[in-house]
Structures are given as C-alpha cells and as structure tokens.
Write a protein that holds these residues in place. Structure first.
Motif, PDB file in Angstrom:
ATOM      1  N   UNK A 193      -6.394  10.414  -4.899  1.00 48.97           N
ATOM      2  CA  UNK A 193      -6.517  11.294  -3.733  1.00 48.97           C
ATOM      3  C   UNK A 193      -5.181  11.842  -3.269  1.00 48.97           C
ATOM      4  N   UNK A 194      -5.292  12.738  -2.272  1.00 59.12           N
ATOM      5  CA  UNK A 194      -4.134  13.346  -1.613  1.00 59.12           C
ATOM      6  C   UNK A 194      -3.129  13.890  -2.628  1.00 59.12           C
ATOM      7  N   UNK A 195      -3.561  14.810  -3.487  1.00 57.83           N
ATOM      8  CA  UNK A 195      -2.652  15.348  -4.499  1.00 57.83           C
ATOM      9  C   UNK A 195      -1.622  16.295  -3.902  1.00 57.83           C
ATOM     10  N   UNK A 196      -0.520  16.419  -4.608  1.00 54.08           N
ATOM     11  CA  UNK A 196       0.487  17.447  -4.341  1.00 54.08           C
ATOM     12  C   UNK A 196       0.757  18.143  -5.664  1.00 54.08           C
ATOM     13  N   UNK A 197       0.917  19.458  -5.635  1.00 51.96           N
ATOM     14  CA  UNK A 197       1.176  20.211  -6.852  1.00 51.96           C
ATOM     15  C   UNK A 197       2.187  21.312  -6.582  1.00 51.96           C
ATOM     16  N   UNK A 198       3.091  21.499  -7.523  1.00 56.65           N
ATOM     17  CA  UNK A 198       4.012  22.622  -7.490  1.00 56.65           C
ATOM     18  C   UNK A 198       4.331  23.009  -8.924  1.00 56.65           C
ATOM     19  N   UNK A 199       5.067  24.105  -9.098  1.00 53.50           N
ATOM     20  CA  UNK A 199       5.345  24.603 -10.457  1.00 53.50           C
ATOM     21  C   UNK A 199       6.762  25.136 -10.533  1.00 53.50           C
ATOM     22  N   UNK A 200       7.395  24.888 -11.678  1.00 61.98           N
ATOM     23  CA  UNK A 200       8.717  25.454 -11.942  1.00 61.98           C
ATOM     24  C   UNK A 200       8.845  25.673 -13.441  1.00 61.98           C
ATOM     25  N   UNK A 201       9.223  26.894 -13.822  1.00 63.79           N
ATOM     26  CA  UNK A 201       9.484  27.231 -15.227  1.00 63.79           C
ATOM     27  C   UNK A 201       8.320  26.904 -16.149  1.00 63.79           C
ATOM     28  N   UNK A 202       7.098  27.206 -15.676  1.00 59.34           N
ATOM     29  CA  UNK A 202       5.930  27.010 -16.527  1.00 59.34           C
ATOM     30  C   UNK A 202       5.453  25.579 -16.635  1.00 59.34           C
ATOM     31  N   UNK A 203       5.930  24.704 -15.772  1.00 63.00           N
ATOM     32  CA  UNK A 203       5.498  23.304 -15.777  1.00 63.00           C
ATOM     33  C   UNK A 203       4.917  22.957 -14.410  1.00 63.00           C
ATOM     34  N   UNK A 204       3.690  22.426 -14.406  1.00 68.59           N
ATOM     35  CA  UNK A 204       3.083  21.913 -13.187  1.00 68.59           C
ATOM     36  C   UNK A 204       3.557  20.486 -12.949  1.00 68.59           C
ATOM     37  N   UNK A 215      -5.396   4.451  -6.302  1.00 69.61           N
ATOM     38  CA  UNK A 215      -5.957   3.213  -5.745  1.00 69.61           C
ATOM     39  C   UNK A 215      -5.179   2.650  -4.562  1.00 69.61           C
ATOM     40  N   UNK A 216      -4.434   3.485  -3.873  1.00 75.55           N
ATOM     41  CA  UNK A 216      -3.627   3.059  -2.716  1.00 75.55           C
ATOM     42  C   UNK A 216      -2.558   2.031  -3.080  1.00 75.55           C
ATOM     43  N   UNK A 217      -2.326   1.839  -4.374  1.00 74.30           N
ATOM     44  CA  UNK A 217      -1.327   0.867  -4.817  1.00 74.30           C
ATOM     45  C   UNK A 217      -0.167   1.511  -5.559  1.00 74.30           C
ATOM     46  N   UNK A 218      -0.403   2.664  -6.165  1.00 71.37           N
ATOM     47  CA  UNK A 218       0.617   3.341  -6.960  1.00 71.37           C
ATOM     48  C   UNK A 218       0.595   4.836  -6.656  1.00 71.37           C
ATOM     49  N   UNK A 219       1.676   5.497  -7.019  1.00 68.13           N
ATOM     50  CA  UNK A 219       1.737   6.955  -6.987  1.00 68.13           C
ATOM     51  C   UNK A 219       1.845   7.433  -8.427  1.00 68.13           C
ATOM     52  N   UNK A 244       0.832  -1.188   0.000  1.00 67.75           N
ATOM     53  CA  UNK A 244       0.000   0.000   0.000  1.00 67.75           C
ATOM     54  C   UNK A 244       0.876   1.251   0.000  1.00 67.75           C
ATOM     55  N   UNK A 245       0.340   2.351  -0.520  1.00 66.27           N
ATOM     56  CA  UNK A 245       1.059   3.627  -0.501  1.00 66.27           C
ATOM     57  C   UNK A 245       0.045   4.774  -0.517  1.00 66.27           C
ATOM     58  N   UNK A 246       0.488   5.941  -0.061  1.00 63.69           N
ATOM     59  CA  UNK A 246      -0.451   7.064   0.054  1.00 63.69           C
ATOM     60  C   UNK A 246       0.338   8.352   0.333  1.00 63.69           C
ATOM     61  N   UNK A 247      -0.344   9.486   0.131  1.00 68.73           N
ATOM     62  CA  UNK A 247       0.107  10.806   0.601  1.00 68.73           C
ATOM     63  C   UNK A 247       1.474  11.202   0.039  1.00 68.73           C
ATOM     64  N   UNK A 248       1.505  11.467  -1.247  1.00 67.75           N
ATOM     65  CA  UNK A 248       2.769  11.811  -1.901  1.00 67.75           C
ATOM     66  C   UNK A 248       3.062  13.305  -1.848  1.00 67.75           C
ATOM     67  N   UNK A 249       4.291  13.651  -2.175  1.00 68.19           N
ATOM     68  CA  UNK A 249       4.774  15.022  -2.248  1.00 68.19           C
ATOM     69  C   UNK A 249       5.781  15.081  -3.384  1.00 68.19           C
ATOM     70  N   UNK A 250       5.952  16.246  -4.010  1.00 66.00           N
ATOM     71  CA  UNK A 250       6.802  16.339  -5.196  1.00 66.00           C
ATOM     72  C   UNK A 250       7.575  17.649  -5.184  1.00 66.00           C
ATOM     73  N   UNK A 251       8.826  17.583  -5.671  1.00 62.66           N
ATOM     74  CA  UNK A 251       9.693  18.753  -5.696  1.00 62.66           C
ATOM     75  C   UNK A 251      10.588  18.732  -6.925  1.00 62.66           C
ATOM     76  N   UNK A 252      10.362  19.611  -7.910  1.00 58.78           N
ATOM     77  CA  UNK A 252      11.281  19.725  -9.047  1.00 58.78           C
ATOM     78  C   UNK A 252      12.526  20.521  -8.652  1.00 58.78           C
TER      79      UNK A 252
END
Length: 318
Positions: free
Chosen positions: A289-300, A307-311, A16-24
């Motif tokens: 669910x539980x999205x994370x969003x950020x932006x750098x240089x015009x790209x989101x 499904x709690x199985x993949x990110x 199982x997996x959940x609650x991601x975060x992202x950083x370019x």
C-alpha cells in the motif's frame, strides 16, 4: 521491460513502517523516506531516510521535529537550486497535523525541521502524501487534503518561489451522481501537453475521482468519478517524459477493502483510460500500500509499504 525489486532494509530498524516517498537524483543515487516506529500514530514514530548508492541502500537516518509526537507521511521533492526538501506531518491525531520540512544537499544530512507555514492551524499544509509537481512555468503545486471536522476534502498549495512560501487554494468541489458530498483525500497531480493540471484522488466511494484545472491550479472543476477502482487507500501517479501516465494503486472496488493486489497501470490518452502494465504484488492477506512513483531518464522509481514491516523499492525501465 526491466524490473528490479529490492527492500530498502533487510534488518528492520523499527517494528512498523509505512507511507514511503522516493526521489532519484541527477548523480544516479536515490533517496527514500518513510515513517517508522512501534506502530502508526505511536509517540515514537519519526521519519527515516535512506540513500541508495553504488553499494545499495545506506543505514536509515532519523529526522524528527519532536521525539514525543507522532510523525506521518514524508514527501521528497527537489528544488531548482538542487536542495532536497523533505516535507512531513507532525501531530497526535490527523486533524491536529502541522507540516514541517527539512533540507539536505545529499539526502543524508538534514537541517533542523521547521514549520512549513508557521502558526497554521489548518490541519496541515503542503503535500499530504504525494509529491508536488513543477509546472512548465516554474510554479510548484503541492497536492493537499484536510481531514478536520470529520470531512475529507482536497485542495492544492501553490508556491511561486520554489517552495519557500505557500498559498492555499479553495477546496476542490465534489459531488456524487446522486448529489452528495464525496470524501476525497491524498490527490496526485500531473500537467498535460495543453498546460492543464489534473488530479486523481483517493475516496471512500469505491472509485478514484478526478478534477481538472485550466489556470495552473488556481481553480478546479467539480470532481468526477472515473472507472478506476479504489479501496480507500493511497495512490500515486507520474507523468513521464514519454508522454504517458503511470499510476500505482490497489485495484479493489470496496471501501476499506484489501490492500492487495498492487498494480502499475499506464495511460496513453491523458488519463482517460488506463490498462494494467504490471502486477507488482498479489498475496491474500498481504498489505502492499501507499505507493510513491516518479520517473527520471526513462526509469520508473516506485516504493510502497510491504506488510507494514518493510519498504519495497522497484526500478522499472520503460
């Protein structure tokens, strides 16, 4: 509008997996993190991180402060000195959370986790799900919430020394149209052109609520209801370089309602109104669910639970 979609891993490293975060990063690489194990709140749940380079996503790396205690809600942020900081919660149950952090130069090698605010017993400090923002003054504000004592309340943690020490501010006041307390958690933040700071929050009232600050997060107005639906699930927003706001959420007006569909919304009037830009996912019975969003240089850059199985990872040129 260019839209790339992929999964961070194809062969599941955990059940199982959940609650991601992202950083370019400046060099074009992208760092992601999430919590993973047998199931949410299981003792074997730790934080996994992965880096996307020229050859795709690398093998997940495990970060753990205690292999016998559940980990939750990682959040990535970049300090002014270029260090990547990974915040996350540790605790058997949510009211028992403590916040830990780890540092990295490359998103792969992490320092030994340490408590963010040593000996704090306030149910967790610093960012609870969504990324901090750096104000134009240099101040860092972390969107936080507290779920102790059966209450759901939002607050912000402020750092004026680039995430090294933190000052907890007062709870954001909230009241419904009938005068009752509104449970709110997991805020997301942005700063407007006039210097004001604003938050949108997850609630159990079928709508996203909003509060505003005119003093860089020191104090907040009474939170008020927006027209945006909320199914009592996580949201996230980013103020982009083009002046627009981009919000990812489940547009479902029902407490604990379905976590499908998942939409990307845009606001061109400072968050007064939002319109749908893209439907990211839509399947009956699915959980996106539980999205994370950020932006750098015009790209989101967007990540979310699939499904709690993949990110899932999306890269959208705006």
């Amino acid at each position: 509008m260019e839209d790339l979609k992929e999964f961070i891993f194809e062969n599941k490293p955990t059940e199982s997996c959940h609650a991601s975060t992202v950083l370019p990063l400046d060099d074009g690489r992208v760092v992601a993190a999430w919590f993973a194990g047998t199931k949410e709140s299981a003792d074997d749940v730790d934080i996994l991180t992965s880096v996307r380079g020229e050859n795709g996503w690398g093998e997940p790396v495990r970060v753990s402060a205690d292999v016998k205690v559940p980990h939750w809600n990682p959040v990535l942020f970049e300090r002014e000195d270029g260090k990547i900081i990974l915040f996350f919660k540790v605790g058997k149950k949510i009211p028992m959370w403590k916040t830990y952090f780890s540092l990295s130069d490359n998103g792969v090698d992490w320092t030994e986790p340490a408590e963010l605010v040593p000996e704090d017993i306030g149910g967790g400090r610093g960012p609870v799900k969504n990324k901090p923002i750096r104000l134009r003054s240099g101040r860092v504000i972390a969107p936080a919430s507290d779920e102790r004592n059966t209450l759901w309340v939002c607050f912000v943690d402020i750092s004026d020394d680039d995430c090294r020490t933190w000052k907890r501010m007062r709870t954001v006041p909230t009241k419904s149209l009938r005068g009752f307390y509104v449970p709110m958690i997991q805020p997301t933040l942005w700063q407007s052109e006039d210097g004001g700071v604003h938050m949108l929050t997850r609630t159990s009232r079928g709508r996203i609520y909003r509060s505003d600050s005119s003093d860089e997060g020191e104090t907040w107005c009474m939170a008020y209801r927006t027209k945006l639906p909320n199914n009592n699930s996580g949201i996230d927003l980013v103020g982009a370089e083009n002046g627009k706001l981009y919000l990812v959420c489940n547009p479902v007006k029902k407490n604990w309602g379905s976590r499908s569909p998942l939409d990307l919304l845009v606001s061109e009037d400072g968050g007064k109104t939002f319109t749908r830009l893209l439907r990211l996912e839509d399947r009956e019975g699915g959980e996106f669910s539980y999205p994370a969003i950020t932006e750098r240089d015009g790209i989101l850059h967007i990540t979310y639970t699939y499904d709690r199985e993949y990110i899932a990872y999306r890269q959208i040129k705006i």
